[in-house]
Design a protein around this motif. Sequence first.
Motif, short mmCIF file in Angstrom:
data_model
loop_
_atom_site.label_atom_id
_atom_site.label_comp_id
_atom_site.label_asym_id
_atom_site.label_seq_id
_atom_site.Cartn_x
_atom_site.Cartn_y
_atom_site.Cartn_z
N THR A 187 52.00 -53.61 6.83
CA THR A 187 51.38 -53.10 7.59
C THR A 187 50.36 -53.70 8.42
O THR A 187 49.63 -54.47 7.80
N SER A 243 53.40 -45.26 9.26
CA SER A 243 54.36 -45.75 8.65
C SER A 243 55.70 -45.54 9.67
O SER A 243 55.86 -45.21 10.21
N ILE A 266 53.73 -52.12 12.53
CA ILE A 266 54.65 -52.30 10.60
C ILE A 266 55.69 -53.29 10.80
O ILE A 266 56.41 -53.25 11.50
#
Length: 129
Positions: A58, A71, A51
């Motif tokens: 991503t 995330s 990421i």
Amino acid sequence: QVQLVESGGGLVQTGGSLRLSCTASGRTFTSYAMGWFRQAPGKEREFAAAISWSGGNTYYPDSMRGRFTISRDNAKNTVYLQMNSLKPEDTAVYYCAAAGGPRFYTGTNYRLKRSYDYWGQGTQVTVSS
């Protein structure tokens, strides 16, 4: 210097889910793109997800796309790896890593271990059949 500590690993049945966390300390978290790699016994460490520093981009290998989601929460200095539909072949030690240089953003270098400057100690994930 950046210190990375992974957590969230464990034993799960086939088809189950786990969420791994990696918390960073040291230098400014937003200075780093982040990645997850994994290493199964007797195998090379392989790329699992990455990421960008902002979270806006991503990256996944085809084998994990759709099952894994990376995330980050920059306010908490933490990156996550949500893993769903787990399979026995997902059994491995999972490592998070931080990339501070521009190499990460060149082509597909985010897949390469040498693009990362700091590594955590890893967390074991075991998927039983």
